[in-house]
Design a protein around this motif. Structure first.
Motif, PDB file in Angstrom:
ATOM      1  N   PRO A  31      15.641  27.205  -7.623  1.00  0.00           N
ATOM      2  CA  PRO A  31      15.857  28.645  -7.446  1.00  0.00           C
ATOM      3  C   PRO A  31      17.215  28.945  -6.801  1.00  0.00           C
ATOM      4  CG  PRO A  31      14.253  27.823  -5.866  1.00  0.00           C
ATOM      5  CD  PRO A  31      14.574  26.692  -6.787  1.00  0.00           C
ATOM      6  N   TYR A  32      17.585  30.230  -6.825  1.00  0.00           N
ATOM      7  CA  TYR A  32      18.842  30.654  -6.210  1.00  0.00           C
ATOM      8  C   TYR A  32      18.943  30.140  -4.784  1.00  0.00           C
ATOM      9  CZ  TYR A  32      19.398  34.005 -10.028  1.00  0.00           C
ATOM     10  OH  TYR A  32      19.546  34.577 -11.253  1.00  0.00           O
ATOM     11  N   GLY A  33      20.125  29.694  -4.410  1.00  0.00           N
ATOM     12  CA  GLY A  33      20.349  29.195  -3.063  1.00  0.00           C
ATOM     13  C   GLY A  33      20.146  27.700  -2.923  1.00  0.00           C
ATOM     14  N   THR A  34      19.629  27.043  -3.946  1.00  0.00           N
ATOM     15  CA  THR A  34      19.409  25.606  -3.886  1.00  0.00           C
ATOM     16  C   THR A  34      20.750  24.884  -3.881  1.00  0.00           C
ATOM     17  OG1 THR A  34      17.355  25.843  -5.127  1.00  0.00           O
ATOM     18  CG2 THR A  34      18.301  23.627  -5.001  1.00  0.00           C
ATOM     19  N   ARG A  35      20.895  23.939  -3.000  1.00  0.00           N
ATOM     20  CA  ARG A  35      22.102  23.109  -2.948  1.00  0.00           C
ATOM     21  C   ARG A  35      21.821  21.849  -3.764  1.00  0.00           C
ATOM     22  NH1 ARG A  35      25.468  25.310   0.582  1.00  0.00           N
ATOM     23  NH2 ARG A  35      24.635  26.662   2.179  1.00  0.00           N
ATOM     24  N   VAL A  85      23.372  27.024  -6.344  1.00  0.00           N
ATOM     25  CA  VAL A  85      22.897  27.821  -7.479  1.00  0.00           C
ATOM     26  C   VAL A  85      22.968  29.294  -7.089  1.00  0.00           C
ATOM     27  CG1 VAL A  85      20.957  28.307  -9.006  1.00  0.00           C
ATOM     28  CG2 VAL A  85      21.346  25.968  -8.193  1.00  0.00           C
ATOM     29  N   GLU A  86      23.862  30.044  -7.737  1.00  0.00           N
ATOM     30  CA  GLU A  86      24.014  31.472  -7.430  1.00  0.00           C
ATOM     31  C   GLU A  86      24.121  32.339  -8.672  1.00  0.00           C
ATOM     32  OE1 GLU A  86      27.203  32.230  -4.712  1.00  0.00           O
ATOM     33  OE2 GLU A  86      26.187  31.217  -3.071  1.00  0.00           O
ATOM     34  N   ASP A  87      24.083  31.760  -9.852  1.00  0.00           N
ATOM     35  CA  ASP A  87      24.289  32.553 -11.054  1.00  0.00           C
ATOM     36  C   ASP A  87      23.297  32.136 -12.130  1.00  0.00           C
ATOM     37  OD1 ASP A  87      25.511  34.569 -12.449  1.00  0.00           O
ATOM     38  OD2 ASP A  87      27.502  33.677 -12.444  1.00  0.00           O
ATOM     39  N   THR A  88      23.166  32.988 -13.146  1.00  0.00           N
ATOM     40  CA  THR A  88      22.237  32.769 -14.255  1.00  0.00           C
ATOM     41  C   THR A  88      23.006  32.781 -15.570  1.00  0.00           C
ATOM     42  OG1 THR A  88      20.581  33.997 -13.025  1.00  0.00           O
ATOM     43  CG2 THR A  88      20.124  33.623 -15.324  1.00  0.00           C
ATOM     44  N   MET A  89      22.553  31.975 -16.485  1.00  0.00           N
ATOM     45  CA  MET A  89      23.160  31.935 -17.819  1.00  0.00           C
ATOM     46  C   MET A  89      22.464  32.947 -18.728  1.00  0.00           C
ATOM     47  SD  MET A  89      23.610  27.836 -18.227  1.00  0.00           S
ATOM     48  CE  MET A  89      24.638  27.924 -19.681  1.00  0.00           C
ATOM     49  N   ALA A  90      22.968  33.108 -19.924  1.00  0.00           N
ATOM     50  CA  ALA A  90      22.370  34.017 -20.909  1.00  0.00           C
ATOM     51  C   ALA A  90      20.948  33.568 -21.232  1.00  0.00           C
ATOM     52  CB  ALA A  90      23.215  34.041 -22.175  1.00  0.00           C
ATOM     53  N   ALA A  91      20.112  34.507 -21.602  1.00  0.00           N
ATOM     54  CA  ALA A  91      18.694  34.227 -21.865  1.00  0.00           C
ATOM     55  C   ALA A  91      18.491  33.237 -23.002  1.00  0.00           C
ATOM     56  CB  ALA A  91      17.947  35.520 -22.153  1.00  0.00           C
ATOM     57  N   ARG A  92      19.400  33.164 -23.931  1.00  0.00           N
ATOM     58  CA  ARG A  92      19.242  32.263 -25.080  1.00  0.00           C
ATOM     59  C   ARG A  92      19.467  30.799 -24.713  1.00  0.00           C
ATOM     60  NH1 ARG A  92      24.191  34.624 -25.572  1.00  0.00           N
ATOM     61  NH2 ARG A  92      25.949  33.191 -25.832  1.00  0.00           N
ATOM     62  N   GLY A 133      32.352  25.615  -6.488  1.00  0.00           N
ATOM     63  CA  GLY A 133      31.064  25.163  -5.968  1.00  0.00           C
ATOM     64  C   GLY A 133      29.887  25.994  -6.433  1.00  0.00           C
ATOM     65  N   VAL A 134      30.142  27.092  -7.163  1.00  0.00           N
ATOM     66  CA  VAL A 134      29.068  27.941  -7.678  1.00  0.00           C
ATOM     67  C   VAL A 134      28.676  27.440  -9.064  1.00  0.00           C
ATOM     68  CG1 VAL A 134      28.545  30.266  -8.546  1.00  0.00           C
ATOM     69  CG2 VAL A 134      29.689  29.982  -6.364  1.00  0.00           C
ATOM     70  N   ILE A 135      27.374  27.371  -9.311  1.00  0.00           N
ATOM     71  CA  ILE A 135      26.896  27.009 -10.648  1.00  0.00           C
ATOM     72  C   ILE A 135      25.897  28.041 -11.132  1.00  0.00           C
ATOM     73  CG2 ILE A 135      27.303  24.541 -10.376  1.00  0.00           C
ATOM     74  CD1 ILE A 135      24.298  24.187  -9.970  1.00  0.00           C
ATOM     75  N   ALA A 136      25.794  28.140 -12.444  1.00  0.00           N
ATOM     76  CA  ALA A 136      24.817  29.007 -13.096  1.00  0.00           C
ATOM     77  C   ALA A 136      23.825  28.103 -13.818  1.00  0.00           C
ATOM     78  CB  ALA A 136      25.507  29.936 -14.086  1.00  0.00           C
ATOM     79  N   ALA A 181      29.937  42.550 -17.510  1.00  0.00           N
ATOM     80  CA  ALA A 181      30.965  43.524 -17.147  1.00  0.00           C
ATOM     81  C   ALA A 181      31.543  43.295 -15.747  1.00  0.00           C
ATOM     82  CB  ALA A 181      30.395  44.934 -17.241  1.00  0.00           C
ATOM     83  N   THR A 182      30.871  42.500 -14.934  1.00  0.00           N
ATOM     84  CA  THR A 182      31.360  42.199 -13.578  1.00  0.00           C
ATOM     85  C   THR A 182      31.634  40.707 -13.492  1.00  0.00           C
ATOM     86  OG1 THR A 182      29.081  41.967 -12.811  1.00  0.00           O
ATOM     87  CG2 THR A 182      30.126  44.122 -12.492  1.00  0.00           C
ATOM     88  N   PRO A 183      32.773  40.242 -13.990  1.00  0.00           N
ATOM     89  CA  PRO A 183      33.003  38.808 -14.124  1.00  0.00           C
ATOM     90  C   PRO A 183      33.127  38.035 -12.820  1.00  0.00           C
ATOM     91  CG  PRO A 183      34.978  40.028 -14.708  1.00  0.00           C
ATOM     92  CD  PRO A 183      33.884  41.035 -14.495  1.00  0.00           C
ATOM     93  N   PHE A 184      33.477  38.685 -11.725  1.00  0.00           N
ATOM     94  CA  PHE A 184      33.658  37.959 -10.463  1.00  0.00           C
ATOM     95  C   PHE A 184      32.439  38.042  -9.545  1.00  0.00           C
ATOM     96  CE2 PHE A 184      37.973  38.707 -11.950  1.00  0.00           C
ATOM     97  CZ  PHE A 184      38.514  37.446 -11.805  1.00  0.00           C
ATOM     98  N   ILE A 185      31.348  38.638 -10.010  1.00  0.00           N
ATOM     99  CA  ILE A 185      30.127  38.778  -9.213  1.00  0.00           C
ATOM    100  C   ILE A 185      29.023  37.953  -9.860  1.00  0.00           C
ATOM    101  CG2 ILE A 185      28.439  40.398  -8.259  1.00  0.00           C
ATOM    102  CD1 ILE A 185      31.270  40.798  -7.171  1.00  0.00           C
ATOM    103  N   THR A 186      28.347  37.120  -9.044  1.00  0.00           N
ATOM    104  CA  THR A 186      27.258  36.278  -9.559  1.00  0.00           C
ATOM    105  C   THR A 186      25.963  37.078  -9.640  1.00  0.00           C
ATOM    106  OG1 THR A 186      26.554  35.522  -7.374  1.00  0.00           O
ATOM    107  CG2 THR A 186      28.302  34.253  -8.471  1.00  0.00           C
ATOM    108  N   ALA A 187      24.929  36.475 -10.163  1.00  0.00           N
ATOM    109  CA  ALA A 187      23.624  37.132 -10.268  1.00  0.00           C
ATOM    110  C   ALA A 187      23.025  37.432  -8.901  1.00  0.00           C
ATOM    111  CB  ALA A 187      22.668  36.262 -11.075  1.00  0.00           C
ATOM    112  N   THR A 188      23.415  36.670  -7.885  1.00  0.00           N
ATOM    113  CA  THR A 188      22.891  36.910  -6.535  1.00  0.00           C
ATOM    114  C   THR A 188      23.735  37.912  -5.758  1.00  0.00           C
ATOM    115  OG1 THR A 188      24.123  35.021  -5.673  1.00  0.00           O
ATOM    116  CG2 THR A 188      21.846  34.626  -6.368  1.00  0.00           C
ATOM    117  N   GLY A 189      24.827  38.397  -6.362  1.00  0.00           N
ATOM    118  CA  GLY A 189      25.651  39.404  -5.713  1.00  0.00           C
ATOM    119  C   GLY A 189      26.831  38.841  -4.937  1.00  0.00           C
ATOM    120  N   THR A 190      27.035  37.533  -4.977  1.00  0.00           N
ATOM    121  CA  THR A 190      28.176  36.937  -4.286  1.00  0.00           C
ATOM    122  C   THR A 190      29.357  36.842  -5.240  1.00  0.00           C
ATOM    123  OG1 THR A 190      27.507  34.690  -4.875  1.00  0.00           O
ATOM    124  CG2 THR A 190      26.653  35.567  -2.798  1.00  0.00           C
TER     125      THR A 190
END
Length: 186
Positions: A125-129, A150-157, A112-115, A98-107
């Motif tokens: 882990p989050y923050g890894t370059r 790394v700032e976002d997460t993909m679906a659990a599946r 340059g952002v990947i999930a 529901a929040t398409p412009f916000i990553t899992a880390t809140g940014t």
């Protein structure tokens, strides 16, 4: 010294020696040994306050030297690599939550952002370059010398997958799905 204090010190030494293989070696220094000895020694109430302060400082220095830094444990191993399936996404509600412009880390999403899938998040882990290498060679010039974070997460599946954020849907579709090598750089 009382007999119970001798037993306590002996138990402490045995416990420390028993876990020595799991903990990093301390520098060869008598400072820590002296500080522990002074801290365990019974204090004389008539002792000079400056001597007591010096002993407290020595004990604090010894404790700081023996305590491992917490940031070292969180730092991912440099050069760690994984081969994974890569896709691309952009910020539309159909491809995100529901929040398409916000990553899992809140940014906010940006180039340059990947999930990563949850299994790869254990390694990176989050923050890894990371750097990404296209194993097909088709997009190697676009990805060359580019660092992603790394700032976002993909679906659990999803498993063993990397999603690269792109600003437009057409760029994401052009990327398609491909095999990549992801390597931690910091």
């Amino acid at each position: 010294m009382p007999q119970t204090l001798h037993r306590w010190i002996r138990a402490l030494i045995i416990a420390l020696v028993g876990t020595a293989s799991a903990t990093p070696a301390l520098p060869a220094s008598t400072l820590a040994t002296d500080a522990v000895r002074d801290a365990l020694a019974t204090t004389n109430p008539a002792q000079n306050p400056t001597q007591q302060a010096a002993q407290n400082r020595a004990a604090a220095v010894a404790a700081a030297q023996s305590t491992p830094s917490t940031t070292v444990a969180l730092t991912p191993v440099r050069g760690k690599t994984a081969i994974a399936r890569s896709t691309a996404y952009n910020s539309v509600p159909g491809q995100t939550d529901a929040t398409p412009f916000i990553t899992a880390t809140g940014t906010r999403t940006r180039p340059g952002v990947i999930a990563l899938s949850r299994d790869l998040l254990r390694t990176f882990p989050y923050g890894t370059r990371v750097t990404i290498e296209d194993l097909s060679g088709k997009y190697s010039n676009i990805l060359k010398n580019r660092v992603f974070i790394v700032e976002d997460t993909m679906a659990a599946r999803k498993s063993n997958s990397v999603d690269i954020w792109m600003p437009t849907r057409s760029e994401a579709l052009n990327w398609g799905a491909r095999q990549i090598r992801i390597t931690a750089v910091r």
